[in-house]
Design an enzyme around this catalytic site. Structure first.
Site, short mmCIF file in Angstrom:
data_model
loop_
_atom_site.label_atom_id
_atom_site.label_comp_id
_atom_site.label_asym_id
_atom_site.label_seq_id
_atom_site.Cartn_x
_atom_site.Cartn_y
_atom_site.Cartn_z
N VAL A 61 0.80 -1.23 0.00
CA VAL A 61 0.00 0.00 0.00
C VAL A 61 0.84 1.27 0.00
CG1 VAL A 61 -2.02 -1.05 1.12
CG2 VAL A 61 -0.25 0.04 2.54
N TYR A 154 4.40 5.62 15.08
CA TYR A 154 3.09 4.95 14.99
C TYR A 154 1.98 5.91 15.40
CZ TYR A 154 -0.56 1.42 15.71
OH TYR A 154 -1.74 0.70 15.64
N1 LIG Z 1 -4.06 -5.33 17.20
C1 LIG Z 1 -4.24 -4.21 17.86
O1 LIG Z 1 -4.21 -4.19 19.10
C2 LIG Z 1 -4.52 -2.92 17.11
C3 LIG Z 1 -4.94 -1.83 17.86
C4 LIG Z 1 -5.22 -0.65 17.21
C5 LIG Z 1 -5.09 -0.54 15.83
N2 LIG Z 1 -4.68 -1.62 15.13
C6 LIG Z 1 -4.56 -1.43 13.67
O2 LIG Z 1 -5.33 -2.41 13.01
C7 LIG Z 1 -4.76 -2.69 11.72
C8 LIG Z 1 -4.58 -4.19 11.58
O3 LIG Z 1 -3.66 -4.61 12.57
P1 LIG Z 1 -3.59 -6.09 13.14
O4 LIG Z 1 -3.56 -5.99 14.61
O5 LIG Z 1 -4.55 -6.96 12.45
O6 LIG Z 1 -2.06 -6.40 12.72
P2 LIG Z 1 -1.40 -7.60 11.90
O7 LIG Z 1 -1.97 -8.89 12.36
O8 LIG Z 1 0.06 -7.37 11.99
O9 LIG Z 1 -1.88 -7.31 10.41
C9 LIG Z 1 -1.39 -6.21 9.70
C10 LIG Z 1 -1.75 -6.40 8.23
O10 LIG Z 1 -1.23 -5.29 7.47
C11 LIG Z 1 -0.58 -5.81 6.32
N3 LIG Z 1 0.44 -4.88 5.84
C12 LIG Z 1 1.49 -4.37 6.54
N4 LIG Z 1 2.23 -3.59 5.72
C13 LIG Z 1 1.63 -3.61 4.50
C14 LIG Z 1 1.92 -3.00 3.24
N5 LIG Z 1 2.99 -2.21 3.06
N6 LIG Z 1 1.09 -3.24 2.20
C15 LIG Z 1 0.02 -4.05 2.35
N7 LIG Z 1 -0.30 -4.65 3.50
C16 LIG Z 1 0.50 -4.44 4.57
C17 LIG Z 1 0.00 -7.14 6.79
O11 LIG Z 1 0.16 -8.01 5.70
P3 LIG Z 1 1.54 -8.35 4.97
O12 LIG Z 1 2.60 -8.43 6.03
O13 LIG Z 1 1.23 -9.67 4.32
O14 LIG Z 1 1.74 -7.27 3.99
C18 LIG Z 1 -1.15 -7.66 7.65
O15 LIG Z 1 -2.12 -8.28 6.85
C19 LIG Z 1 -3.47 -1.90 11.68
O16 LIG Z 1 -3.66 -0.70 10.96
C20 LIG Z 1 -3.17 -1.60 13.14
O17 LIG Z 1 -2.39 -0.43 13.30
C21 LIG Z 1 -4.39 -2.81 15.73
#
Ligand SMILES: NC(=O)c1ccc[n+]([C@@H]2O[C@H](COP(=O)([O-])OP(=O)(O)OC[C@H]3O[C@@H](n4cnc5c(N)ncnc54)[C@H](OP(=O)(O)O)[C@@H]3O)[C@@H](O)[C@H]2O)c1
Length: 253
Positions: A61, A154
């Site tokens: 992205v 972040y």
């Molecule tokens: N988990 C939490 O506690 C939490 C809390 C608040 C907000 N969030 C937000 O929720 C969202 C999802 O997080 P998650 O917790 O599900 O984390 P995750 O399990 O690490 O998933 C992150 C996803 O983003 C993808 N990604 C990372 N860099 C990318 C790139 N350059 N292009 C395309 N895809 C990319 C990764 O896929 P690839 O590595 O295959 O590219 C993965 O599918 C994030 O924006 C995170 O900041 C999470």
């Protein structure tokens, strides 16, 4: 949502993966995007096994050409784009401001903030061209409001998503495209487990969890339901808004 098309970035893991399944359960056709194609292919197979339709596209992205290809793939395979979920994100390297390198700063801002800008730009173009309206949901964080030491990159990227969401809502809502921001709290995903590994279980279990009104961490499926709501007609008068899905974490000290 039958026959509608949902595009989810960051669908190879965590919240994105759960969101893809939630849209599939509502009968939408799904395009899943991320860098790890194998993970996406496994997800497509599981959606197809549920009787749904899905397609995977390897995407970074933070690269405009890659985002353009993701949108072109969506239109080529399913002919429309109704819901776009800009969920891809990284936590990056946690560093004090004096140790934070330019490269580490750029990587986080490029994926979390510029990546969301690029996705919105090409999603909006496609939705406006198609003329069916639509809904865009960006994924922020409780760190769209709250800072923490070592989190400058972040936290800045997630704060920026509020401005991106409100500004673009003002542009697109008059044209039938609603734009909103979901701000998850502590959610049980691989990102959360990586962070636990870095900052330690105690910070979560003894420091943060007692401040969560619901006294537990969230499940990715619970965030997914809120995302589906903000795309559905049930939220037809909501645009430019921020919805926290954090069990009450940001409301009290
Ligand atoms: N988990 C939490 O506690 C939490 C809390 C608040 C907000 N969030 C937000 O929720 C969202 C999802 O997080 P998650 O917790 O599900 O984390 P995750 O399990 O690490 O998933 C992150 C996803 O983003 C993808 N990604 C990372 N860099 C990318 C790139 N350059 N292009 C395309 N895809 C990319 C990764 O896929 P690839 O590595 O295959 O590219 C993965 O599918 C994030 O924006 C995170 O900041 C999470």
């Amino acid at each position: 949502m039958k026959g509608k098309v949902a595009l989810i970035t960051g669908a190879s893991s965590g919240i994105g993966k759960a969101t893809a399944k939630a849209f599939a359960e509502k009968g939408a056709h799904i395009v899943v995007a991320a860098r790890r194609k194998d993970e996406l292919d496994t997800l497509v197979a599981s959606i197809e096994a549920m009787g749904g339709k899905a397609s995977a596209i390897k995407t970074d992205v933070s690269v405009a050409k890659s985002v353009e290809q993701m949108i072109a793939h969506t239109i080529e395979v399913f002919g429309r784009l109704d819901y776009a979920i800009n969920n891809a994100g990284i936590e990056g390297k946690l560093s004090t401001i004096t140790d934070l390198s330019e490269d580490d700063w750029d990587q986080v801002l490029d994926i979390n903030l510029k990546g969301t800008f690029l996705c919105m730009k090409y999603e909006a173009k496609a939705m406006l061209n198609l003329g069916f309206g639509g809904a865009i949901v960006n994924i922020g964080s409780v760190n769209s409001f709250l800072g923490f030491p070592t989190g400058a990159a972040y936290v800045t990227s997630k704060h920026g998503l509020i401005g991106l969401t409100t500004s673009v809502s003002a542009e697109l809502a008059p044209k039938g495209i609603r734009v909103n921001l979901i701000c998850p709290g502590i959610t049980d995903t691989p990102m959360h487990h990586r962070l636990r590994g870095i900052v330690g279980d105690d910070l979560y279990d003894k420091g943060l969890l007692p401040t969560v009104h619901l006294q537990r961490i969230g499940r990715p499926e619970e965030v997914a339901k809120a995302i589906v709501f903000l795309c559905s007609d049930e939220s037809s008068y909501i645009s430019g808004s921020t919805l926290t899905v954090d069990g009450g974490l940001t409301l009290t000290m």
